[in-house]
Write a protein that holds these residues in place. Structure first.
Motif, mmCIF file in Angstrom:
data_model
loop_
_atom_site.group_PDB
_atom_site.id
_atom_site.type_symbol
_atom_site.label_atom_id
_atom_site.label_comp_id
_atom_site.label_asym_id
_atom_site.label_seq_id
_atom_site.Cartn_x
_atom_site.Cartn_y
_atom_site.Cartn_z
ATOM 1 N N THR A 1 86.547 22.347 16.221
ATOM 2 C CA THR A 1 85.537 21.463 15.666
ATOM 3 C C THR A 1 84.175 22.147 15.709
ATOM 4 O O THR A 1 84.052 23.252 16.212
ATOM 5 C CB THR A 1 85.537 20.129 16.447
ATOM 6 N N ASP A 2 83.191 21.485 15.156
ATOM 7 C CA ASP A 2 81.848 22.054 15.104
ATOM 8 C C ASP A 2 81.013 21.553 16.270
ATOM 9 O O ASP A 2 81.100 20.391 16.665
ATOM 10 C CB ASP A 2 81.178 21.683 13.777
ATOM 11 N N GLU B 1 79.089 18.101 16.411
ATOM 12 C CA GLU B 1 79.741 16.824 16.702
ATOM 13 C C GLU B 1 79.613 16.471 18.189
ATOM 14 O O GLU B 1 79.437 15.309 18.551
ATOM 15 C CB GLU B 1 81.211 16.887 16.314
ATOM 16 N N GLU C 1 85.414 14.739 12.721
ATOM 17 C CA GLU C 1 84.983 15.194 11.395
ATOM 18 C C GLU C 1 85.614 16.527 10.973
ATOM 19 O O GLU C 1 86.264 16.635 9.935
ATOM 20 C CB GLU C 1 83.454 15.327 11.348
ATOM 21 N N THR C 2 85.378 17.550 11.757
ATOM 22 C CA THR C 2 85.794 18.881 11.314
ATOM 23 C C THR C 2 87.309 19.011 11.288
ATOM 24 O O THR C 2 87.884 19.581 10.351
ATOM 25 C CB THR C 2 85.172 19.962 12.210
ATOM 26 N N LEU D 1 88.634 17.255 8.216
ATOM 27 C CA LEU D 1 88.324 17.963 6.968
ATOM 28 C C LEU D 1 89.089 19.280 6.859
ATOM 29 O O LEU D 1 89.581 19.634 5.784
ATOM 30 C CB LEU D 1 86.823 18.204 6.867
ATOM 31 N N VAL E 1 84.545 15.602 1.964
ATOM 32 C CA VAL E 1 83.488 15.426 2.957
ATOM 33 C C VAL E 1 83.817 14.213 3.834
ATOM 34 O O VAL E 1 84.656 13.382 3.478
ATOM 35 C CB VAL E 1 82.109 15.257 2.271
#
Lengths: 436, 436
Positions: free
Chosen positions: A19-20, A23, A131-132, A135, A326
């Motif tokens: 993940t990023d 976050e 999120e990441t 996606l 997104v």
């Protein structure tokens, strides 16, 4: 944690750092200021389809749900995050598991610009962390499935074998094999995809096997001795005509198949068919491979081809390696929210969608509407999203990979005929957005 | 097996099924007919660079050597292969480890069409099994590094942050972050890349964080409270001008940076710089992101930009998502071999390569020559491949990721100036093939 299979059986793993960083810093800051517990709705959608594409194929949902189960912060992850977030956030992460709800388009479903492909509901901190991961999985798998579906259409019933592992990241290759199979490919070269996803695997020999031996017929005899005549002999290492002679000399006319991997494939297929028939090998199939994509497959429709091997183009999404979806926050404590600066605007509010159909079963329109309003469904219309996760638990009875494959097959039948054209064009059906 | 890090620390895993079925059937057939022990040389090379590119950057060697160490067949793998190969082959696989030699271009080295990027020497059966794994890793990582290097050149010294994880497969994302860092990116958003490869990670907040709060300035104050003023505030959720006012109101003029993710980035950067300076925030940096690629980065060179965030374009190789390298058998028991049918011909025989340089240090030519012939090196010329594996063991003292980064930096200085142009063109230096 469900884990991935390894040489010592199933081994635990965590997906939590896939993940990023932002976050984690957002979750930590929200925990500190008290907004972490606000009820949030995040929506995954694509603003547009890849250039000129007429539909997209949702893929990766099953992999995503597996990955969310493994999204836990163990000691190793927390140690890594000690310099990213504060101690209170680390404590919170130690107990983290996703406890919210997820709805989404089932795998194998078509999607169009603005379709609410995935809706994640939960506290802000719970939901922002996904999120990441969401996606990455959906963008990759959907890109491959969307390209693969066009190749299946182009092949018009002839089987396709996915053999692109070597052209993409080694783990992406496994996911690509799954996405291609979902889209209607018959098999994959990738052994891990066979193990992990139960996909049929295929493959017999490369040019190296012929080159290893003193001559071609010796190589073919050796292959037949090991694999039997129900195998595919690769006949284009030296001279294709001679290769076919050698193949039938080694295997007899009951040879299962030959493969041609180079040259003008259409001409080669015709000549090979004539030659095989003349040799009495009328049942020997012709497999073509070598830089095929949906366009070259379509151009071979009139030729005597029995199966296609497809590599680079399918695993790289045939020009569109990502689906560009997104993950946007659309609602906070039941209040619609949306970015509204110069570009990339979003529509706020939790949404659902249904698809309108003619009585004949042909799709007419994708309708995206506020989720709190009951849709006005016609007798043939159909709500698209389904519940996937409730209170952090996967909803029982979700479709298998085989069922998703069948769903796509049915969905493509419903597309207006222009929507299946390979040429560039508008989405097969328009998306209507009902205002809140 | 060295394993990957997991939530419970390091866990064993096998990479042995991240391959194509035909490698196993070839090995099995060769074991059965006695050719498995023939001494083989396989070569990895690219027939051409991606369309119009002037150089490629080798990446993935370190990951490949790790993956080869984990290429073992445990019980779980053998069980899976029971229906692919015969029992004698299964026995052989149970003891498999690569015992041969590998030479190759070091990571961060440039390559050109025909450069012998990797040379794998061993028995046929030993070496044939590594085909797909080697290609998957090198094709992916090289594609990303080759695109990333052009972006670094375009940025002309300004730092680049890789933030494309969400646009690619979740594991490919980690490898892409590594390849981009190798190519000169300063940091990545990907936390697993930070853990696994020691790459600096970056990231503070998304639009969601602003939308979560009752207003923008509250969100900014919350972020500052958590992360301090050495953070980056994302100012384009609503109105950018107002966003910058709010940012400085919340953080004061010592704010580290603002980020703008949408709009006409060049104009936005100019306006933002003027506004920040007028507010006394002369040291506040401007970070731009939003669908940037090497061309848009180059076009922003005259604008007051301090750093770029790059996503989709770098992780998908900016139009070339695979390096299209192949793994070809070139020698059997010291005899050169090569496919020689209608197309895709190869040059037989084990090769090495050196690069010719002018006295000024500018590269002039890539010379690929038979490996058994001593190259006629001029005083400034340099042999490119290095030993990587000997007798199955990794050669000690191979370059670190930081050293590979430095190697590329030096290599790009040696390229003739036209070779660094972003426009389409011929390879920066020609490749000369010396005949055997």
């Amino acid at each position: 944690m469900s884990g991935i299979p390894g040489s010592t059986g199933t081994v635990p793993r965590s997906t939590a750092l896939l993940t990023d960083r932002y976050e984690l810093t957002m979750a930590a800051a929200a925990l500190a200021d008290g907004t972490a517990e606000r009820q949030a709705v995040f929506e995954v959608f694509a603003r547009r389809l890849p250039d000129g594409r007429r539909y997209g194929v949702v893929a990766g949902i099953g992999r995503l749900l597996d990955a969310i189960e493994d999204f836990r912060f163990g000691e190793a992850e927390l140690e890594q995050l000690a310099e990213v977030v504060d101690p209170a956030a680390l404590d919170w992460l130690a107990d983290y598991r996703f406890r919210g709800d997820i709805d989404g388009y089932p795998e194998g479903e078509l999607y169009f610009p603005g379709s609410p492909v995935l809706t994640v509901t939960g506290t802000f901190a719970d939901a922002v962390l996904l999120e990441t991961l969401a996606l990455s999985i959906l963008n990759h798998d959907t890109a491959v499935a969307s390209a693969a579906a066009r190749m299946v259409t182009a092949a018009a019933g002839r089987p396709l074998i996915e053999m692109g592992s070597r052209r993409t990241h080694e783990e992406a290759a496994v996911a690509a094999a799954r996405a291609a199979y979902l889209a209607g490919f018959a098999a994959t070269s990738n052994l891990e995809a066979g193990r992990r996803h139960g996909i049929p695997t295929a493959g017999t020999a490369a040019h190296a096997y012929v080159l290893l031996h003193d001559d071609e017929v010796t190589a073919f005899r050796s292959q037949i001795a090991e694999l039997g005549s129900k195998t595919t002999l690769l006949v284009d290492t030296y001279d294709i005509r001679r290769g076919i002679e050698n193949a039938i000399a080694a295997a007899g006319p009951e040879l299962e198949a030959i493969r041609i991997d180079s040259g003008d494939l259409g001409v080669m297929a015709q000549q090979a068919r004539e030659q095989l028939d003349a040799l009495g090998a009328t049942g020997t199939r012709i497999v073509l491979s070598g830089d095929l994509d949906e366009y070259s497959i379509a151009s071979l429709r009139a030729e005597p081809v029995d199966a296609y091997g497809v590599g680079t183009s399918v695993v790289t999404g045939s020009g569109a390696p990502t689906a560009s979806m997104v993950y946007k926050l659309v609602e906070v404590d039941a209040r619609p929210v949306a970015k509204r600066s110069t570009s990339k605007e979003s529509r706020g509010g939790r949404k659902s969608a249904f698809r309108r159909y003619k009585p004949t079963g042909t799709a007419v329109e994708e309708v995206v509407h506020p989720a709190n309003r009951e849709p006005s469904l016609g007798p043939h219309d159909r709500v698209v999203p389904v519940p996937l996760v409730r209170g952090g638990e996967r909803v029982p009875g979700l479709p298998t990979l085989e069922q998703s494959r069948e769903r796509l097959r049915a969905a493509l039948v419903s597309v207006p005929w222009e929507g299946l054209k390979l040429s560039r064009g508008e989405p097969a059906i328009p998306t209507a957005f009902e205002e809140a």
